[in-house]
Design a protein around this motif. Structure first.
Motif, PDB file in Angstrom:
ATOM      1  N   HIS A 150     -10.215   4.922 -21.954  1.00  0.00           N
ATOM      2  CA  HIS A 150      -8.893   5.751 -22.333  1.00  0.00           C
ATOM      3  C   HIS A 150      -8.038   4.670 -22.993  1.00  0.00           C
ATOM      4  O   HIS A 150      -7.109   5.138 -23.934  1.00  0.00           O
ATOM      5  CB  HIS A 150      -8.430   6.419 -21.443  1.00  0.00           C
ATOM      6  N   TRP A 151      -7.913   3.403 -22.614  1.00  0.00           N
ATOM      7  CA  TRP A 151      -7.139   2.515 -23.099  1.00  0.00           C
ATOM      8  C   TRP A 151      -7.381   2.089 -24.618  1.00  0.00           C
ATOM      9  O   TRP A 151      -6.271   1.847 -25.287  1.00  0.00           O
ATOM     10  CB  TRP A 151      -7.182   1.029 -22.365  1.00  0.00           C
ATOM     11  N   THR A 153      -1.608   4.361 -30.802  1.00  0.00           N
ATOM     12  CA  THR A 153      -0.272   3.417 -30.868  1.00  0.00           C
ATOM     13  C   THR A 153      -0.228   2.979 -32.260  1.00  0.00           C
ATOM     14  O   THR A 153       0.998   3.344 -32.942  1.00  0.00           O
ATOM     15  CB  THR A 153      -0.290   2.369 -29.808  1.00  0.00           C
ATOM     16  N   SER A 189       1.866   7.542 -16.823  1.00  0.00           N
ATOM     17  CA  SER A 189       0.577   6.581 -17.121  1.00  0.00           C
ATOM     18  C   SER A 189       0.906   5.245 -17.396  1.00  0.00           C
ATOM     19  O   SER A 189       2.101   4.723 -17.829  1.00  0.00           O
ATOM     20  CB  SER A 189       0.112   7.123 -18.514  1.00  0.00           C
ATOM     21  N   ARG A 196      -8.396   4.199 -26.828  1.00  0.00           N
ATOM     22  CA  ARG A 196      -7.877   5.559 -27.599  1.00  0.00           C
ATOM     23  C   ARG A 196      -6.258   5.265 -27.634  1.00  0.00           C
ATOM     24  O   ARG A 196      -5.820   5.498 -28.514  1.00  0.00           O
ATOM     25  CB  ARG A 196      -8.175   6.812 -26.677  1.00  0.00           C
ATOM     26  N   HIS A 197      -5.626   4.732 -26.415  1.00  0.00           N
ATOM     27  CA  HIS A 197      -4.199   4.638 -26.523  1.00  0.00           C
ATOM     28  C   HIS A 197      -3.988   3.304 -27.342  1.00  0.00           C
ATOM     29  O   HIS A 197      -3.072   3.452 -27.887  1.00  0.00           O
ATOM     30  CB  HIS A 197      -3.825   4.129 -25.088  1.00  0.00           C
ATOM     31  N   THR A 198      -4.848   2.526 -27.619  1.00  0.00           N
ATOM     32  CA  THR A 198      -4.487   1.352 -28.694  1.00  0.00           C
ATOM     33  C   THR A 198      -4.620   1.761 -30.021  1.00  0.00           C
ATOM     34  O   THR A 198      -3.577   1.394 -30.729  1.00  0.00           O
ATOM     35  CB  THR A 198      -5.661   0.286 -28.299  1.00  0.00           C
ATOM     36  N   ARG A 214      -0.873   3.052 -18.934  1.00  0.00           N
ATOM     37  CA  ARG A 214      -1.577   2.670 -20.161  1.00  0.00           C
ATOM     38  C   ARG A 214      -0.806   2.220 -21.325  1.00  0.00           C
ATOM     39  O   ARG A 214       0.401   2.570 -21.500  1.00  0.00           O
ATOM     40  CB  ARG A 214      -2.552   3.482 -20.727  1.00  0.00           C
ATOM     41  N   HIS A 215      -1.345   1.097 -22.140  1.00  0.00           N
ATOM     42  CA  HIS A 215      -0.582   0.672 -23.108  1.00  0.00           C
ATOM     43  C   HIS A 215      -1.900   0.136 -24.268  1.00  0.00           C
ATOM     44  O   HIS A 215      -2.861  -0.028 -23.782  1.00  0.00           O
ATOM     45  CB  HIS A 215       0.467  -0.395 -22.722  1.00  0.00           C
ATOM     46  N   ALA A 216      -1.156  -0.065 -25.468  1.00  0.00           N
ATOM     47  CA  ALA A 216      -2.282  -0.807 -26.307  1.00  0.00           C
ATOM     48  C   ALA A 216      -2.722  -2.141 -25.867  1.00  0.00           C
ATOM     49  O   ALA A 216      -1.897  -3.081 -25.421  1.00  0.00           O
ATOM     50  CB  ALA A 216      -1.492  -0.854 -27.675  1.00  0.00           C
TER      51      ALA A 216
END
Length: 342
Positions: free
Chosen positions: A261-262, A269, A129, A264-266, A131-133
């Motif tokens: 979904h980013w 984290t 992935s 959610r990731h934010t 993705r990141h915050a």
């Protein structure tokens, strides 16, 4: 003799009567009927592709090399979405779609376990992935752009706040019913990937959900809550259109293929860094401990009160289920919702 060769009698019978083994075109309707409704939606297109490529072939005929060629075909025709990964997701779905075909064939005695093609095909590597915050500044730019450029700014703002605060998946939002709101305890019920959990929310978000339901005529308790202005329930396409629209104005959204979904990731984290892995896993609603291993994890599962405490610190709003006490967070680790309150 058969014991010496390690061959079962039914395998010899199946090999002797290959004409009794159905083709993919003949067998696929049985696969669809046996699959749960959610799986039919997920694998429908992939089963169609398998029939298109292998329709007249019998189940025992393809080889692992044929599967590799099918993967390349699927990768080539994969729909290029904003968050695509060179067809990697399509290849994974094809693997599981084929696995369901052969598992049913073995269960029904059409093929022997030795004829299970997918037992000889390794699972494709999962695409890493990207993705990141999101930074508070980028999140605010996304919200402002969504509200400024859309025809339903209230819904755009609510969706972004909902997913950032709850870390819910898109499916969890689409499945939200009016009866899933508990205004007294500030909880919502989320149904995601076959699981059900209670998720604490702020009073601000709860009131926004109740106001939207009233405004858009949601009265039946079992009715979907999130709706278009004309009363139709929301769909995944509504999300896609929002991000496509924002991406035309915010360069980072287009370049990084930022999606719901980013958000959610934010949040996850931030929760993990400030409240630990156990609380982050509970906040995410994960049914399994993907990050830790060993028997210790049995004793360190976070409670609903701990999740509510993390939410309280995150939003700056008092939650009735939060633990009594004071918590501090890293000075340089500011969540987008905290930045908005400054």
């Amino acid at each position: 003799m058969m014991q010496h060769l390690n061959v079962e009698p039914e395998e010899l019978l199946a090999a002797a009567r290959p004409q009794n083994i159905p083709t993919f075109e003949q067998f696929m309707p049985l696969v669809r009927d046996a699959a749960p409704p959610a799986s039919r939606v997920i694998y429908h297109a992939y089963w169609n592709t398998i029939v298109t490529c292998w329709g007249t072939r019998r189940l025992h005929e393809p080889t692992p090399r044929d599967v590799d060629e099918l993967y390349e075909h699927v990768r080539a025709i994969a729909q290029r979405r904003r968050n695509h990964a060179d067809g990697g997701s399509a290849v994974h779905h094809t693997y599981y779609a084929l696995q369901r075909v052969y598992r049913l064939a073995v269960d029904q005695g059409i093929l022997s376990s030795r004829q299970d093609l997918m037992a000889r095909v390794p699972k494709p590597r999962k695409v890493k992935s990207r993705r990141h915050a999101l930074s508070p500044q980028l999140y605010q730019e996304i919200v402002q752009t969504a509200v400024r450029t859309g025809h339903d700014p209230r819904l755009d703002s609510l969706l972004l706040r909902f997913h950032l605060e709850t870390a819910a998946r898109t499916g969890g939002a689409l499945g939200l019913l009016l009866q899933d709101l508990d205004p007294d305890r500030l909880l919502i019920t989320l149904r995601e990937k076959g699981t059900l959990r209670f998720q604490p929310v702020s009073r601000t978000l709860m009131q926004a959900l109740l106001d939207l339901a009233e405004e858009r005529g949601v009265s039946a308790r079992t009715s979907p809550l999130l709706r278009f202005p004309d009363g139709r329930p929301l769909t995944r396409r509504r999300y896609q259109r929002m991000w496509d629209r924002v991406g035309k104005h915010v360069k980072a959204v287009e370049e990084l293929s930022i999606s719901t979904h980013w958000l959610r990731h934010t949040t996850l984290t931030w929760v993990e860094r400030n409240f630990g892995t156990a609380v982050a896993i509970a906040y995410a609603g994960h049914s399994q401990w993907n990050l830790w291993r060993g028997s210790t994890t049995i004793y360190v599962k976070a409670s609903l009160e701990e999740v509510a405490t993390a939410l309280q610190v995150l939003t700056g709003e008092r939650h009735p289920l939060a633990l009594v006490g004071s918590w501090t967070v890293e000075a340089d680790d500011v969540h987008p919702l905290q930045e908005a309150e400054r």
